[in-house]
Design an enzyme around this catalytic site. Structure first.
Site, short mmCIF file in Angstrom:
data_model
loop_
_atom_site.label_atom_id
_atom_site.label_comp_id
_atom_site.label_asym_id
_atom_site.label_seq_id
_atom_site.Cartn_x
_atom_site.Cartn_y
_atom_site.Cartn_z
CB ALA A 24 -5.05 11.43 -6.97
NE ARG A 72 -14.77 15.70 -5.51
CZ ARG A 72 -13.59 15.91 -6.08
NH1 ARG A 72 -12.57 16.32 -5.32
NH2 ARG A 72 -13.41 15.74 -7.37
CE1 TYR A 106 -10.07 19.27 -5.79
CE2 TYR A 106 -10.31 19.16 -8.18
CZ TYR A 106 -10.21 18.54 -6.95
OH TYR A 106 -10.26 17.16 -6.88
CD GLU A 116 -6.36 13.09 5.06
OE1 GLU A 116 -6.30 12.39 6.11
OE2 GLU A 116 -7.00 12.75 4.06
CG HIS A 173 -8.52 16.32 1.34
ND1 HIS A 173 -7.67 15.75 0.42
CD2 HIS A 173 -8.48 15.53 2.44
CE1 HIS A 173 -7.14 14.66 0.95
NE2 HIS A 173 -7.61 14.50 2.16
NE ARG A 184 -7.38 18.61 -10.22
CZ ARG A 184 -7.08 17.96 -9.11
NH1 ARG A 184 -6.37 18.57 -8.18
NH2 ARG A 184 -7.45 16.73 -8.94
N PRO A 228 -0.28 15.68 -6.30
CG PRO A 228 -1.03 13.59 -7.01
CD PRO A 228 -0.40 14.29 -5.83
CG ASN A 229 -3.21 16.20 -11.32
OD1 ASN A 229 -2.53 16.42 -12.33
ND2 ASN A 229 -3.62 14.98 -11.00
CG ASN A 250 -4.56 18.26 -0.71
OD1 ASN A 250 -4.88 17.07 -0.89
ND2 ASN A 250 -5.23 19.27 -1.26
C1 DQA Z 1 -8.17 16.74 -3.16
C2 DQA Z 1 -9.24 15.67 -3.29
C3 DQA Z 1 -8.72 14.45 -4.03
O1 DQA Z 1 -9.73 13.45 -4.15
C4 DQA Z 1 -8.26 14.84 -5.42
O2 DQA Z 1 -7.70 13.74 -6.09
C5 DQA Z 1 -7.34 16.02 -5.43
C6 DQA Z 1 -7.55 17.10 -4.50
C7 DQA Z 1 -8.71 18.04 -2.53
O3 DQA Z 1 -7.89 18.85 -2.12
O4 DQA Z 1 -9.91 18.26 -2.50
O5 DQA Z 1 -6.47 16.11 -6.28
O6 DQA Z 1 -7.15 16.24 -2.30
#
Ligand code: DQA
Length: 149
Positions: free
Chosen positions: A80, A110, A28, A101, A103, A23, A15-16, A77
């Protein structure tokens, strides 16, 4: 389209991540999801591999994709959902495919709630904090893994 000899690498963005570029760019980066995906498609210059990329904001769709798609290696990835989703963890355990995995940000640097991943202990490895490079290194690791098989 893939051919039967090709190994398929599935990339899932949670998501997002469709908002990349707009964003929180300080966290990011300035690249868009399309730019990231193009880098992934172009990174592995070999017909041995077919790359499918999927983004969704829905936890259920991630579970469906993990468990109902045919692929040889998964790069995920969960965004959240990393920190909350027992369902995604169970899907990974249920399907038992080699998985990395990734990120973009360093989740360990963080907020406390981001420092816990519900999937890290059921995947081969975790790459985080390197921006777009987290995904590109994940892809290279997938290729090395699949060539060894
Ligand atoms: C994320 C880190 C997560 O905590 C966050 O909610 C994201 C992106 C990252 O790629 O750094 O949406 O997975």
């Amino acid at each position: 389209m893939g051919n039967s000899k090709q190994k398929k690498i599935l990339v899932i963005h949670g998501p997002n991540l469709h908002l990349l570029g707009k964003r929180e760019p300080g966290i990011y980066g300035n690249f868009s999801l399309d730019e990231l995906n193009n880098s992934l498609y172009n990174h592995i210059n070999s017909k041995e591999f077919d790359i499918e990329i999927f983004q969704t904001n829905s936890e259920g769709e991630i579970v469906e994709k993990i468990t109902k798609t045919c692929y040889d290696f998964l790069i995920i990835n969960p965004a959240a959902y990393t920190h909350t989703s027992v369902a995604i963890r169970d899907a990974l355990l249920g399907i038992n495919k080699p998985t990395i995995e990734v990120h973009i940000s360093n989740i360990f640097k963080r907020e406390e709630f981001r420092q816990k991943s519900l999937i890290s202990d059921v995947v081969i490895g975790v790459i985080c904090g390197l921006g777009k490079q987290s995904y590109l290194l994940g892809l290279e690791a997938a290729v090395v893994h699949l060539r060894k098989q």
